[in-house]
Scaffold this motif. Structure first.
Motif, PDB file in Angstrom:
ATOM      1  N   ASN A  14       0.830  -1.205   0.000  1.00 20.27           N
ATOM      2  CA  ASN A  14       0.000   0.000   0.000  1.00 20.27           C
ATOM      3  C   ASN A  14       0.866   1.257   0.000  1.00 20.27           C
ATOM      4  N   ALA A  15       1.926   1.246   0.831  1.00 20.06           N
ATOM      5  CA  ALA A  15       2.817   2.410   0.899  1.00 20.06           C
ATOM      6  C   ALA A  15       3.514   2.628  -0.437  1.00 20.06           C
ATOM      7  N   LYS A  16       3.900   1.526  -1.084  1.00 19.03           N
ATOM      8  CA  LYS A  16       4.559   1.636  -2.386  1.00 19.03           C
ATOM      9  C   LYS A  16       3.624   2.262  -3.417  1.00 19.03           C
ATOM     10  N   LYS A  17       2.356   1.836  -3.416  1.00 22.11           N
ATOM     11  CA  LYS A  17       1.396   2.374  -4.377  1.00 22.11           C
ATOM     12  C   LYS A  17       1.129   3.854  -4.118  1.00 22.11           C
ATOM     13  N   VAL A  18       1.041   4.227  -2.847  1.00 23.07           N
ATOM     14  CA  VAL A  18       0.834   5.642  -2.514  1.00 23.07           C
ATOM     15  C   VAL A  18       2.021   6.466  -2.993  1.00 23.07           C
ATOM     16  N   ALA A  19       3.239   5.950  -2.796  1.00 25.90           N
ATOM     17  CA  ALA A  19       4.443   6.654  -3.215  1.00 25.90           C
ATOM     18  C   ALA A  19       4.485   6.811  -4.738  1.00 25.90           C
ATOM     19  N   VAL A  20       4.082   5.772  -5.462  1.00 23.79           N
ATOM     20  CA  VAL A  20       4.054   5.847  -6.932  1.00 23.79           C
ATOM     21  C   VAL A  20       3.034   6.884  -7.383  1.00 23.79           C
ATOM     22  N   ARG A  21       1.870   6.922  -6.726  1.00 20.81           N
ATOM     23  CA  ARG A  21       0.858   7.937  -7.075  1.00 20.81           C
ATOM     24  C   ARG A  21       1.390   9.344  -6.808  1.00 20.81           C
ATOM     25  N   GLN A  22       2.105   9.509  -5.701  1.00 18.98           N
ATOM     26  CA  GLN A  22       2.682  10.817  -5.397  1.00 18.98           C
ATOM     27  C   GLN A  22       3.712  11.229  -6.452  1.00 18.98           C
ATOM     28  N   ALA A  23       4.571  10.273  -6.840  1.00 18.17           N
ATOM     29  CA  ALA A  23       5.602  10.568  -7.841  1.00 18.17           C
ATOM     30  C   ALA A  23       4.971  10.935  -9.183  1.00 18.17           C
ATOM     31  N   LEU A  24       3.936  10.190  -9.583  1.00 17.26           N
ATOM     32  CA  LEU A  24       3.256  10.498 -10.843  1.00 17.26           C
ATOM     33  C   LEU A  24       2.562  11.857 -10.780  1.00 17.26           C
ATOM     34  N   SER A  25       2.037  12.207  -9.607  1.00 19.69           N
ATOM     35  CA  SER A  25       1.382  13.508  -9.448  1.00 19.69           C
ATOM     36  C   SER A  25       2.394  14.644  -9.582  1.00 19.69           C
ATOM     37  N   LEU A  26       3.579  14.447  -9.025  1.00 22.53           N
ATOM     38  CA  LEU A  26       4.622  15.470  -9.154  1.00 22.53           C
ATOM     39  C   LEU A  26       5.026  15.645 -10.616  1.00 22.53           C
ATOM     40  N   LYS A  27       5.170  14.520 -11.321  1.00 18.70           N
ATOM     41  CA  LYS A  27       5.539  14.604 -12.733  1.00 18.70           C
ATOM     42  C   LYS A  27       4.428  15.248 -13.558  1.00 18.70           C
ATOM     43  N   ASN A  28       3.188  14.933 -13.225  1.00 21.13           N
ATOM     44  CA  ASN A  28       2.069  15.537 -13.944  1.00 21.13           C
ATOM     45  C   ASN A  28       2.012  17.040 -13.676  1.00 21.13           C
ATOM     46  N   GLY A  29       2.372  17.419 -12.456  1.00 16.87           N
ATOM     47  CA  GLY A  29       2.428  18.842 -12.138  1.00 16.87           C
ATOM     48  C   GLY A  29       3.474  19.577 -12.945  1.00 16.87           C
ATOM     49  N   GLU A  30       4.493  18.841 -13.398  1.00 15.23           N
ATOM     50  CA  GLU A  30       5.539  19.429 -14.242  1.00 15.23           C
ATOM     51  C   GLU A  30       5.189  19.323 -15.733  1.00 15.23           C
ATOM     52  N   LYS A  31       3.977  18.840 -16.037  1.00 15.57           N
ATOM     53  CA  LYS A  31       3.534  18.611 -17.421  1.00 15.57           C
ATOM     54  C   LYS A  31       4.447  17.611 -18.125  1.00 15.57           C
ATOM     55  N   ALA A  32       4.902  16.610 -17.373  1.00 16.99           N
ATOM     56  CA  ALA A  32       5.861  15.643 -17.911  1.00 16.99           C
ATOM     57  C   ALA A  32       5.245  14.264 -18.120  1.00 16.99           C
ATOM     58  N   VAL A  33       3.916  14.162 -18.002  1.00 17.24           N
ATOM     59  CA  VAL A  33       3.232  12.890 -18.234  1.00 17.24           C
ATOM     60  C   VAL A  33       2.476  12.983 -19.559  1.00 17.24           C
ATOM     61  N   LEU A  34       2.773  12.034 -20.462  1.00 17.66           N
ATOM     62  CA  LEU A  34       2.162  12.050 -21.787  1.00 17.66           C
ATOM     63  C   LEU A  34       1.478  10.706 -22.069  1.00 17.66           C
ATOM     64  N   ILE A  35       0.435  10.753 -22.902  1.00 14.35           N
ATOM     65  CA  ILE A  35      -0.238   9.532 -23.352  1.00 14.35           C
ATOM     66  C   ILE A  35      -0.058   9.458 -24.862  1.00 14.35           C
ATOM     67  N   GLU A  36       0.701   8.461 -25.295  1.00 12.52           N
ATOM     68  CA  GLU A  36       1.026   8.340 -26.708  1.00 12.52           C
ATOM     69  C   GLU A  36       0.960   6.880 -27.138  1.00 12.52           C
ATOM     70  N   SER A  37       0.767   6.692 -28.421  1.00  8.86           N
ATOM     71  CA  SER A  37       0.838   5.350 -28.987  1.00  8.86           C
ATOM     72  C   SER A  37       2.307   4.935 -29.067  1.00  8.86           C
ATOM     73  N   ILE A  38       2.608   3.715 -28.619  1.00  9.24           N
ATOM     74  CA  ILE A  38       3.994   3.232 -28.658  1.00  9.24           C
ATOM     75  C   ILE A  38       4.088   2.052 -29.627  1.00  9.24           C
ATOM     76  N   ASN A  39       3.289   2.073 -30.661  1.00  8.36           N
ATOM     77  CA  ASN A  39       3.333   1.015 -31.666  1.00  8.36           C
ATOM     78  C   ASN A  39       4.580   1.173 -32.537  1.00  8.36           C
ATOM     79  N   THR A  40       5.218   0.063 -32.865  1.00  6.01           N
ATOM     80  CA  THR A  40       6.414   0.093 -33.701  1.00  6.01           C
ATOM     81  C   THR A  40       6.584  -1.264 -34.373  1.00  6.01           C
TER      82      THR A  40
END
Length: 199
Positions: A92-118
């Protein structure tokens, strides 16, 4: 992309960074190997003969030249090669920490959703990063499954790390300049971090 970011994962309020630091340190500790080993006095070669007689010399008594206080002697209290550096963190603590880290990155506009087909060609991924102006940035690509084509296409890109959604960790997220999710990986991340049942 049409997908949107879940606020419960990407807009978490991070009051302090204590849990993030704990998770970051735990990742490094759990990646640490224990190979260093020192020789105790009984393992150092030589020293079988008593250096001088016990009495009458006026000097301190010694039974071996491999005593830890002697040059070329053994090491007292040194590494054994069996040290355990792992640090445990609850799921549970690990998941909370991952959510916090992703929130910080999203706050920096550094989270993107893209197709990774190749088709497996490195230049295809390199071109996509160039289009996103990330060719000289550290990029964390999050996929649902590590398809052979995606692995081949990213293996020769030193600034790209490929990770499955359920293996996301604070270390990789915080050290990346940008985090790119595929749509399927985004769904898997939500299911994992919010304990949702797979559809």
């Amino acid at each position: 992309m049409a997908a949107t970011l879940n606020k419960d994962i990407f807009e978490v309020n991070v009051d302090n960074h204590e849990l993030l630091k704990t998770a970051y340190d735990a990742y490094l500790a759990n990646s640490r190997s224990s190979h260093a080993k020192t020789l105790k006095r009984g393992e150092v070669r030589g020293g079988g003969k008593k250096p001088w007689k016990q009495k009458g010399t006026g000097r301190a008594r010694f039974g071996s030249t491999r005593n830890p206080i002697w040059r070329h002697g053994g090491v007292a209290g040194g590494r054994t090669g069996e040290e355990n550096f792992t640090k445990k963190l609850s799921k549970n603590a690990k998941k909370v920490a991952v959510r916090q880290a992703l929130s910080l990155k999203n706050g920096e506009k550094a989270v993107l959703i893209e197709s990774i087909n190749t088709t497996g060609k490195t230049r295809e991924i390199a071109q996509k990063l160039n289009d996103l102006k990330l060719n000289d940035k550290m990029v964390l690509m999050v996929v649902d499954e590590k398809a052979p084509e995606v692995l081949r296409a990213t293996n020769n890109l030193p600034n790209v790390k490929l990770v499955r959604a359920t293996y996301l960790n604070v270390f990789d997220i915080l050290n990346a300049d940008a985090v790119i999710f595929s749509e399927t990986a985004l769904k898997s991340t939500e299911n994992w971090l919010l304990d949702k049942e797979e559809a």
